[in-house]
Write a protein that holds these residues in place. Structure first.
Motif, PDB file in Angstrom:
ATOM      1  N   TRP A  71     -43.683 -10.925  -9.877  1.00  9.97           N
ATOM      2  CA  TRP A  71     -44.322 -12.304 -10.049  1.00  9.97           C
ATOM      3  C   TRP A  71     -42.615 -12.402 -10.443  1.00  9.97           C
ATOM      4  O   TRP A  71     -42.489 -13.946 -10.169  1.00  9.97           O
ATOM      5  CB  TRP A  71     -45.428 -12.614 -11.783  1.00  9.97           C
ATOM      6  CG  TRP A  71     -45.230 -13.157 -12.129  1.00  9.97           C
ATOM      7  CD1 TRP A  71     -45.909 -14.914 -11.784  1.00  9.97           C
ATOM      8  CD2 TRP A  71     -44.571 -13.920 -13.122  1.00  9.97           C
ATOM      9  NE1 TRP A  71     -45.857 -15.886 -12.006  1.00  9.97           N
ATOM     10  CE2 TRP A  71     -44.607 -15.283 -12.921  1.00  9.97           C
ATOM     11  CE3 TRP A  71     -43.713 -13.581 -14.116  1.00  9.97           C
ATOM     12  CZ2 TRP A  71     -44.051 -16.073 -14.209  1.00  9.97           C
ATOM     13  CZ3 TRP A  71     -43.029 -14.256 -15.412  1.00  9.97           C
ATOM     14  CH2 TRP A  71     -43.917 -16.232 -15.083  1.00  9.97           C
ATOM     15  N   LEU A  72     -42.019 -11.561 -10.715  1.00  7.05           N
ATOM     16  CA  LEU A  72     -40.728 -12.577 -10.962  1.00  7.05           C
ATOM     17  C   LEU A  72     -40.119 -11.863  -9.336  1.00  7.05           C
ATOM     18  O   LEU A  72     -38.913 -13.278  -9.412  1.00  7.05           O
ATOM     19  CB  LEU A  72     -39.687 -10.974 -11.190  1.00  7.05           C
ATOM     20  CG  LEU A  72     -39.985 -11.043 -13.106  1.00  7.05           C
ATOM     21  CD1 LEU A  72     -38.897  -9.925 -14.036  1.00  7.05           C
ATOM     22  CD2 LEU A  72     -39.902 -12.225 -13.951  1.00  7.05           C
ATOM     23  N   ASP A  73     -40.395 -11.350  -9.018  1.00 12.14           N
ATOM     24  CA  ASP A  73     -40.260 -11.452  -7.239  1.00 12.14           C
ATOM     25  C   ASP A  73     -40.278 -13.120  -7.014  1.00 12.14           C
ATOM     26  O   ASP A  73     -39.592 -13.941  -6.340  1.00 12.14           O
ATOM     27  CB  ASP A  73     -40.745 -10.687  -6.364  1.00 12.14           C
ATOM     28  CG  ASP A  73     -39.464 -10.824  -4.920  1.00 12.14           C
ATOM     29  OD1 ASP A  73     -38.457 -10.559  -4.416  1.00 12.14           O
ATOM     30  OD2 ASP A  73     -40.468 -11.203  -4.353  1.00 12.14           O
ATOM     31  N   MET A  74     -41.328 -13.414  -7.205  1.00 13.53           N
ATOM     32  CA  MET A  74     -41.646 -15.182  -6.985  1.00 13.53           C
ATOM     33  C   MET A  74     -41.198 -15.949  -6.944  1.00 13.53           C
ATOM     34  O   MET A  74     -41.198 -17.036  -6.802  1.00 13.53           O
ATOM     35  CB  MET A  74     -43.525 -15.031  -6.790  1.00 13.53           C
ATOM     36  CG  MET A  74     -44.397 -14.409  -6.304  1.00 13.53           C
ATOM     37  SD  MET A  74     -45.916 -14.350  -6.741  1.00 13.53           S
ATOM     38  CE  MET A  74     -46.605 -16.371  -6.198  1.00 13.53           C
ATOM     39  N   LEU A  75     -40.423 -16.022  -8.527  1.00 12.37           N
ATOM     40  CA  LEU A  75     -39.353 -16.468  -8.954  1.00 12.37           C
ATOM     41  C   LEU A  75     -37.877 -16.051  -8.639  1.00 12.37           C
ATOM     42  O   LEU A  75     -37.190 -16.615  -8.750  1.00 12.37           O
ATOM     43  CB  LEU A  75     -39.433 -16.079 -10.259  1.00 12.37           C
ATOM     44  CG  LEU A  75     -40.722 -17.370 -11.043  1.00 12.37           C
ATOM     45  CD1 LEU A  75     -41.053 -16.492 -12.413  1.00 12.37           C
ATOM     46  CD2 LEU A  75     -41.045 -18.073 -10.828  1.00 12.37           C
ATOM     47  N   ALA A  76     -38.059 -15.269  -7.593  1.00 10.03           N
ATOM     48  CA  ALA A  76     -36.525 -15.186  -6.445  1.00 10.03           C
ATOM     49  C   ALA A  76     -35.375 -14.726  -7.560  1.00 10.03           C
ATOM     50  O   ALA A  76     -34.366 -14.683  -7.879  1.00 10.03           O
ATOM     51  CB  ALA A  76     -35.557 -16.521  -6.436  1.00 10.03           C
ATOM     52  N   THR A  77     -36.062 -13.656  -8.335  1.00  7.31           N
ATOM     53  CA  THR A  77     -35.405 -12.746 -10.107  1.00  7.31           C
ATOM     54  C   THR A  77     -35.367 -11.448 -10.086  1.00  7.31           C
ATOM     55  O   THR A  77     -36.761 -10.901  -9.262  1.00  7.31           O
ATOM     56  CB  THR A  77     -35.157 -13.646 -11.078  1.00  7.31           C
ATOM     57  OG1 THR A  77     -34.201 -13.228 -11.789  1.00  7.31           O
ATOM     58  CG2 THR A  77     -36.875 -13.917 -11.730  1.00  7.31           C
ATOM     59  N   LEU A  86     -38.591 -15.731 -18.761  1.00  8.25           N
ATOM     60  CA  LEU A  86     -39.026 -15.168 -18.172  1.00  8.25           C
ATOM     61  C   LEU A  86     -39.570 -13.333 -17.838  1.00  8.25           C
ATOM     62  O   LEU A  86     -40.503 -12.875 -17.388  1.00  8.25           O
ATOM     63  CB  LEU A  86     -37.671 -15.605 -16.947  1.00  8.25           C
ATOM     64  CG  LEU A  86     -38.189 -17.171 -16.506  1.00  8.25           C
ATOM     65  CD1 LEU A  86     -37.274 -16.754 -14.625  1.00  8.25           C
ATOM     66  CD2 LEU A  86     -39.530 -17.310 -15.919  1.00  8.25           C
ATOM     67  N   ARG A  87     -38.229 -12.865 -18.155  1.00 11.55           N
ATOM     68  CA  ARG A  87     -38.655 -11.308 -18.832  1.00 11.55           C
ATOM     69  C   ARG A  87     -40.158 -10.889 -19.810  1.00 11.55           C
ATOM     70  O   ARG A  87     -40.322  -9.911 -19.147  1.00 11.55           O
ATOM     71  CB  ARG A  87     -36.981 -10.209 -19.085  1.00 11.55           C
ATOM     72  CG  ARG A  87     -37.260  -9.149 -18.997  1.00 11.55           C
ATOM     73  CD  ARG A  87     -35.455  -8.244 -19.622  1.00 11.55           C
ATOM     74  NE  ARG A  87     -35.043  -9.312 -19.279  1.00 11.55           N
ATOM     75  CZ  ARG A  87     -33.432  -9.328 -18.760  1.00 11.55           C
ATOM     76  NH1 ARG A  87     -33.807  -9.798 -20.072  1.00 11.55           N
ATOM     77  NH2 ARG A  87     -33.364  -9.509 -18.173  1.00 11.55           N
ATOM     78  N   ALA A  88     -39.140 -12.062 -20.948  1.00  9.68           N
ATOM     79  CA  ALA A  88     -40.710 -11.600 -21.618  1.00  9.68           C
ATOM     80  C   ALA A  88     -42.269 -11.921 -21.355  1.00  9.68           C
ATOM     81  O   ALA A  88     -43.177 -11.173 -21.430  1.00  9.68           O
ATOM     82  CB  ALA A  88     -40.536 -12.617 -22.728  1.00  9.68           C
TER      83      ALA A  88
END
Length: 416
Positions: A71-77, A86-88
């Protein structure tokens, strides 16, 4: 034989108090506290043991893979580089609340004679919006039998939060019933999470009889008071609707519509002068499992210990039981870790009316299986998680190993 099965979400090893759920008073109040994932998960297992001891069929769902790096990869992070909020959201263990997994219509209500399940999209809350893919994979595995029809989510932006906003009245779980979809309307400081269009789409998808399908608006008072889902202020079981006076937008019209569709209904309403809305929400009086006890034992209410500790709530309940009301027995259970994050006994379970023989047996509970699950939890779940731990690389490794150990123990490696 068709019967009601309660499927509880096993509380995952990333259970933490990040306060992500806007409109959920308990979640916001405990934001930043130290969580206890091991104790939380074992409390959930004890609740399942309790229900099994009552003679109630019990199933479970697995925690999802968290933190969600995809999911974070979809947000480019990445987990290392993501902003704290976002981490939380990537760490959230909120899939534990299985009442939000899906909306379920039993076969007796559907035109095609199948039990229909539509996975909830949960788009209103970012930390929950990426649950449906993992949940759908489990639903398709657990309910792969032709007796079921498992559907993908209603598309965004129509928010759908599953069975927490859905009730059913019937003469018996296996017979035809009246399904009640409760929706909210936005505009206040807290969001309305269940959209009318989403509820209507699910009813059409499940091939429900329009004459036995109701759409009732949740009250703005309830939503803005902290009842982010209908199941915080109302719950139904067979002929009984147990509800707070403030649950519905137009109380009189809602009750009349329900009685017209299901004349046998017994509406047990708790008046606001006896139990205030804040007390009802604080105690999660209605976020309880209203269940039919085997052997003609009437109905019981599996409710959090916080209800017993709230004088107005417990006084009302004791008076109701003493007055020979439909709720005959009270069963307080300790789910304090879940409660502190905003979810009571009813949040932790999804009700499915089905023949247990048609469910993948790996998802069905018995005493020995719960013992095995508890052993994995005691050995692998973190004892505590602080807000700062969400940036720990070592903890990422530990929680993934913990989940993998549980999947292996239950023979569910395909969910890895």
């Amino acid at each position: 034989m068709l019967t009601e099965i309660n499927f509880d979400g096993i509380i995952g090893p990333t259970h933490n108090y990040a306060g992500l759920s806007r409109g959920n008073i308990a979640s916001a109040s405990n934001a930043g506290d130290v969580s206890q994932p091991r104790a939380a998960a074992l409390q959930g297992i004890e609740k399942m043991r309790h229900n099994l001891a009552l003679g109630l069929p019990q199933g479970f769902f697995m925690p999802l893979d968290r933190p969600d790096a995809r999911w974070l990869d979809m947000l480019a992070t990445t987990l290392d580089e993501a902003e704290p909020h976002l981490r939380a959201q990537a760490w959230s263990a909120s899939s534990m609340w299985a009442a939000n997994a899906a909306t379920v219509s039993p076969a007796a209500d559907s035109a095609d004679g199948k039990c229909h399940l539509t996975v909830a999209n949960l788009v209103t809350m970012p930390h929950r919006s990426h649950e449906w893919q993992g949940t759908l994979a489990q639903l398709r595995l657990a309910f792969a039998d032709p007796a079921f029809a498992v559907h993908g989510p209603v598309p965004a932006p129509f928010g759908d939060e599953g069975a927490a906003n859905h009730m059913r009245l019937c003469d018996g779980h296996a017979g035809a019933g009246v399904e009640i979809f409760v929706y909210g309307v936005g505009g206040g400081r807290f969001p309305a999470r269940q959209h009318l269009d989403a509820s209507k789409a699910i009813a059409r998808r499940h091939r429900l009889d329009p004459a036995r399908t109701l759409f009732i608006r949740q009250s703005d008072v309830a939503i803005q008071g902290g009842a982010f889902h209908n199941d915080v202020v109302a719950v139904a079981n067979e002929r009984v609707l147990f509800t707070h006076e403030t649950a519905f937008h137009d109380r009189a019209a809602a009750h009349a519509e329900i009685r017209a569709a299901f004349p046998a209904v017994e509406i047990v309403e708790v008046p606001a002068h006896a139990v205030s809305l804040p007390d009802a929400i604080k105690s999660y009086l209605f976020n309880a499992q209203l269940v039919s006890l085997p052997g003609g034992g009437g109905m019981g209410l599996v409710l959090p210990t916080e209800a017993r500790e709230t004088p107005s709530v417990w006084n009302w309940l004791e008076a109701h039981v003493a007055g020979n009301g439909p709720i005959r027995k009270l069963f307080p259970v300790n789910v304090r870790q879940s409660m502190a994050n905003g979810g009571g006994p009813a949040c932790l379970r999804l009700r499915v009316v089905a023949d247990p023989a048609t469910v993948d047996p790996r998802f069905m509970a018995d005493a020995a299986k719960l013992d095995a699950i508890a052993e994995v939890i005691a050995s692998h779940w973190p004892e505590a998680i602080t807000p700062g731990d969400l940036s720990s690389t070592a903890l990422v490794t530990d929680v993934r190993k913990a989940r993998a150990a549980l999947l292996k123990a239950l023979g569910l490696d395909e969910l890895q």
